[in-house]
Write an enzyme that holds these catalytic residues in place. Sequence first.
Site, short mmCIF file in Angstrom:
data_model
loop_
_atom_site.label_atom_id
_atom_site.label_comp_id
_atom_site.label_asym_id
_atom_site.label_seq_id
_atom_site.Cartn_x
_atom_site.Cartn_y
_atom_site.Cartn_z
N HIS A 1 0.86 -1.19 0.00
CA HIS A 1 0.00 0.00 0.00
C HIS A 1 0.88 1.23 0.00
O HIS A 1 2.11 1.15 0.09
CB HIS A 1 -0.97 -0.02 1.18
CG HIS A 1 -0.34 0.06 2.53
ND1 HIS A 1 0.43 -0.95 3.06
CD2 HIS A 1 -0.37 1.04 3.49
CE1 HIS A 1 0.85 -0.62 4.26
NE2 HIS A 1 0.37 0.59 4.54
N HIS B 1 1.42 3.94 2.00
CA HIS B 1 1.97 4.67 3.13
C HIS B 1 3.50 4.72 3.06
O HIS B 1 4.14 3.71 2.74
CB HIS B 1 1.50 4.07 4.45
CG HIS B 1 0.06 4.37 4.72
ND1 HIS B 1 -0.69 3.66 5.63
CD2 HIS B 1 -0.79 5.30 4.20
CE1 HIS B 1 -1.94 4.13 5.66
NE2 HIS B 1 -2.01 5.13 4.80
N ASP C 1 5.96 4.69 5.12
CA ASP C 1 6.82 3.76 5.86
C ASP C 1 6.88 2.39 5.20
O ASP C 1 7.63 1.52 5.65
CB ASP C 1 6.37 3.64 7.32
CG ASP C 1 4.95 3.12 7.48
OD1 ASP C 1 4.11 3.41 6.61
OD2 ASP C 1 4.67 2.42 8.48
N HIS C 2 6.13 2.21 4.10
CA HIS C 2 6.18 0.96 3.34
C HIS C 2 6.78 1.15 1.95
O HIS C 2 7.23 0.18 1.34
CB HIS C 2 4.78 0.36 3.21
CG HIS C 2 4.24 -0.13 4.52
ND1 HIS C 2 4.17 -1.47 4.86
CD2 HIS C 2 3.75 0.55 5.59
CE1 HIS C 2 3.68 -1.58 6.08
NE2 HIS C 2 3.41 -0.37 6.53
N HIS D 1 -7.57 -0.74 5.37
CA HIS D 1 -6.56 0.17 5.93
C HIS D 1 -6.32 1.31 4.96
O HIS D 1 -6.33 2.49 5.33
CB HIS D 1 -5.28 -0.61 6.19
CG HIS D 1 -4.17 0.21 6.80
ND1 HIS D 1 -4.26 0.76 8.04
CD2 HIS D 1 -2.95 0.57 6.30
CE1 HIS D 1 -3.14 1.43 8.32
NE2 HIS D 1 -2.34 1.34 7.27
N ASP E 1 -0.31 -3.84 6.30
CA ASP E 1 -1.04 -3.37 7.48
C ASP E 1 -2.51 -3.78 7.45
O ASP E 1 -3.33 -3.22 8.19
CB ASP E 1 -0.95 -1.84 7.58
CG ASP E 1 0.45 -1.37 7.93
OD1 ASP E 1 1.33 -2.21 8.16
OD2 ASP E 1 0.67 -0.14 7.95
N HIS F 1 4.25 -4.55 10.85
CA HIS F 1 4.72 -3.91 12.09
C HIS F 1 4.79 -4.93 13.24
O HIS F 1 4.07 -5.93 13.25
CB HIS F 1 3.78 -2.78 12.51
CG HIS F 1 3.76 -1.61 11.58
ND1 HIS F 1 4.58 -0.52 11.74
CD2 HIS F 1 3.01 -1.38 10.47
CE1 HIS F 1 4.34 0.35 10.76
NE2 HIS F 1 3.38 -0.15 9.99
#
Length: 260
Positions: free
Chosen positions: A55, A57, A59-60, A113, A132, A170
């Site tokens: 996805h 975001h 941090d990915h 999400h 996530d 995570h």
Amino acid sequence: MFTLDILPAFADNYIYLIGDTELGLAMVVDPGDADVVKRALKKRDWHLTLILCTHHHNDHIGGSAALKKAYGAAVIGPSAERAKIPTLDRGVEEGDTVTFSTLRGKVIAVPGHTAGHIAFYFPGLEALFCGDAMFSLGCGRLFEGTPPVMWESLQKLRALPPATKVYCGHEYTEDFARFALMLDKDNPQLLTHVRHIKELRRHGTPTLPSTIEVETRFNPFLRCDQPAFQQTLARHGFPLDGANPVAVFASIRAAMDRFS
């Protein structure tokens, strides 16, 4: 021969590096931090050929541009989030396949999400990379989705073979474990499982991978259609709309949002 390494990043992210040791090639899942991946590749003397993103975001996907530039690796991610993943070379959706060496992975649409969230299931590795969408004993916040959408997504993941190893985005397991115990505190098997989780974290060991079998047994967000679990929730005063699993899911997801 394939190996799979868990690379910690930031405060609690996990990046997954899969290598074909015979060819010296690698693919990476959700590389939020390029430097973490580069160090791992250098240590193993591997060349990166494929980047998978679940996805949009940061941090990915934050490291994908630098990795693509350094290695020429192709970036594959959700076609529905193409506008939010600038490095994307190939957009994929439900039912598509991705190939790395002799491995073939299935794309599963798991919105909730984020609106276009996907997961990658590799039968040859018995591995699910779910970003996530689902965590060990938990699920992602509904930033871009609704309870019915997320419940449907989780049902897809629950339907995978029980031995499937679950690799989440995570290290949230301890937090979700506390919540799961609050909901089902009289479950001795859950209590034993949570003790194991705490012991792993005490030694700094990842709680992942989990398995679909374990998540089906203990993850409250996968148990919303189980009558016994519904009865347990009712005894604890959760407002439930009959036995409607979507309503149950919505209730405990809202409770988790307050809990955390």
